[in-house]
Design an enzyme around this catalytic site. Structure first.
Site, short mmCIF file in Angstrom:
data_model
loop_
_atom_site.label_atom_id
_atom_site.label_comp_id
_atom_site.label_asym_id
_atom_site.label_seq_id
_atom_site.Cartn_x
_atom_site.Cartn_y
_atom_site.Cartn_z
N GLU A 52 -11.55 -3.53 -2.93
CA GLU A 52 -10.55 -2.58 -3.44
C GLU A 52 -10.34 -2.84 -4.92
OE1 GLU A 52 -7.04 -3.27 -0.82
OE2 GLU A 52 -8.53 -4.24 0.43
N HIS A 82 0.80 -1.23 0.00
CA HIS A 82 0.00 0.00 0.00
C HIS A 82 0.83 1.28 0.00
CE1 HIS A 82 -3.43 -2.46 0.19
NE2 HIS A 82 -3.68 -2.47 1.47
N GLN A 106 -9.62 -6.60 -4.91
CA GLN A 106 -9.20 -7.32 -3.72
C GLN A 106 -10.40 -7.37 -2.79
OE1 GLN A 106 -5.99 -8.47 -3.32
NE2 GLN A 106 -5.91 -9.03 -1.15
N HIS A 143 -9.69 2.38 0.22
CA HIS A 143 -9.66 1.30 1.19
C HIS A 143 -10.73 1.42 2.28
CE1 HIS A 143 -7.82 -1.96 3.46
NE2 HIS A 143 -6.82 -2.05 2.59
N SER A 144 -11.96 1.77 1.87
CA SER A 144 -13.04 1.81 2.89
C SER A 144 -13.36 0.40 3.36
CB SER A 144 -14.30 2.46 2.29
OG SER A 144 -14.12 3.85 2.24
C1 GLA Z 1 -5.35 -5.08 2.23
C2 GLA Z 1 -4.54 -6.31 2.22
C3 GLA Z 1 -4.66 -7.02 3.51
C4 GLA Z 1 -4.34 -6.12 4.66
C5 GLA Z 1 -5.21 -4.90 4.59
C6 GLA Z 1 -4.86 -3.89 5.63
O1 GLA Z 1 -6.65 -5.30 1.99
O2 GLA Z 1 -4.89 -7.17 1.17
O3 GLA Z 1 -3.80 -8.12 3.53
O4 GLA Z 1 -3.00 -5.75 4.61
O5 GLA Z 1 -5.11 -4.28 3.37
O6 GLA Z 1 -4.82 -4.42 6.91
#
Ligand code: GLA
Length: 379
Positions: A344, A133, A316, A207-208
């Site tokens: 995501e 990220h 994701q 990333h909500s």
């Molecule tokens: C994303 C990743 C997860 C985790 C979250 C944050 O969605 O895929 O593995 O790292 O972010 O905690």
């Protein structure tokens, strides 16, 4: 005769007043207020976007974080359905990316290493051996310039940020804009734009963490998820895709029809064991169609339905498996295991190291432009 003139005159006055009122009462609004001060002393604002139905989205110019998002249930009650905090310091120090803009690269890059045009790059490593990220100080932790734009039917928050050459290890000065636009159909469009002065890589997302029940003390296992994808990306033990694109047929990863998150999450399945649940990228169908329906989530308890439209190749789906009850919820209580989920939209994880995955390169002279829409309704 005089009476007739008077009547016509009065009607003109009344109709002018109504037109004035319509002008004075816009259908969408943005309110700006102070949210807090960062640990290094920068004042942060909160923008509250409201539409005429009652949808209300609050976002701050720290990390572009959506701090609250009120969506209606089947009785018409608008309630907050995203996880978050009340204080800025909590976002700065302990947030698992709640509501944030993620960049320059959403998701993981193996060992933080990749090669571009023959040059080797090493990114900040912040997730075991991997880059996740955007690194130690990704776009979720920077202060964005902000501007409000209200038009007849839409309210937008325009966030801009310049990421310097080699920030977190990425080449190129990158000028980024993320535009949140709320309309009167209870849709939030998220538009991402960027240009770079050197070839670089980019993969922005939002990333909500949603919990459509609006009760953050409940987990999300009884939500029905649909993902319009015939395949997904299996991962290795540290959540890096193996490179295989696997068909979802006859696996717990088949969400082509709405399925309870909890229905198969505890199946003995190697991929579910590695992710401690769902934490995988699905290879979305109809990639050549641009902006199209990609996924939905439904909470039958409250009737809230979220539909996601995107032009991205992947999504994701993360079932909140790292939430473990240590973070305090904004409504009192804690964020327990799987109390929120993320959808995501993005390119595939580790794309810079996988020749078979769609390219995430951005060259000088090109413009990165993508859009995702989150649409709420109830049934
Ligand atoms: C994303 C990743 C997860 C985790 C979250 C944050 O969605 O895929 O593995 O790292 O972010 O905690």
């Amino acid at each position: 005769m005089k009476k007739v003139y008077f009547l016509i005159f009065s009607l003109i006055i009344i109709s002018c007043e109504n037109t004035q009122k319509n002008k004075i009462m816009p259908l969408v609004t943005i309110e700006k207020k102070a949210f807090g001060r960062t640990l290094d002393g920068v004042d942060i604002d909160q923008y509250i976007l409201k539409n005429r139905n009652g949808m209300e989205i609050s976002a701050i110019n720290y990390g572009g974080i959506i701090t609250s998002w009120k969506a209606k249930d089947r009785e018409g009650n608008y309630k907050d359905i995203v996880l978050g905090f009340n204080k800025l310091s909590e976002y700065e120090t302990e947030s698992p990316y709640f509501g944030a803009i993620i960049g320059r690269y959403g998701n993981r890059i193996a060992k933080g290493k990749f090669t571009l045009n023959g040059e080797k790059y090493t990114l900040a490593v912040n997730n075991g051996k991997n880059h996740l990220h955007g690194g130690l100080k990704g776009f979720d932790k920077v202060v964005w310039d902000s501007k409000e734009v209200v038009e007849d039917m839409t309210a937008s928050l325009v966030l801009s940020y310049v990421s310097n050459d080699m920030e977190e290890g990425y080449p190129g000065n990158l000028e980024v804009q993320v535009i949140y636009t709320l309309n009167n159909n209870d849709e939030l469009s998220v538009k991402y734009e960027a240009v770079s002065d050197k070839t670089t890589i980019i993969n922005l997302t939002q990333h909500s963490y949603f919990n459509l029940s609006a009760d953050f003390n409940k987990n999300i296992l009884d939500h029905d998820i649909l993902i319009n994808a015939d395949s997904f990306l299996p991962v290795d033990s540290i959540l890096i895709p193996t490179g295989e694109i696997r068909n979802v047929g006859d696996t717990p990863f088949d969400f082509r029809r709405p399925k309870n998150v909890g229905e198969e999450i505890s199946n003995s399945n190697k991929q579910l064991m590695i992710g401690n649940g769902y934490d995988h990228c699905w290879v979305l169908n109809n990639q050549d169609q641009g902006l199209r329906f990609v996924a939905s989530a439904y909470d039958s308890g409250t009737g809230r339905l979220l539909e996601v439209f995107s032009d991205q190749p992947g999504i994701q789906f993360y079932s909140g498996n790292f939430l473990d009850g240590t973070l305090k919820s904004k409504i009192g209580g804690i964020y327990d295991f799987r109390s929120g989920f993320c959808l995501e939209t993005q390119h595939y994880p580790n794309s810079p190291n996988e020749k078979g995955f769609p390219s995430v390169n951005l060259n000088p002279g090109e413009k990165y432009m993508t859009e995702t829409i989150f649409k709420f309704s109830s049934k």
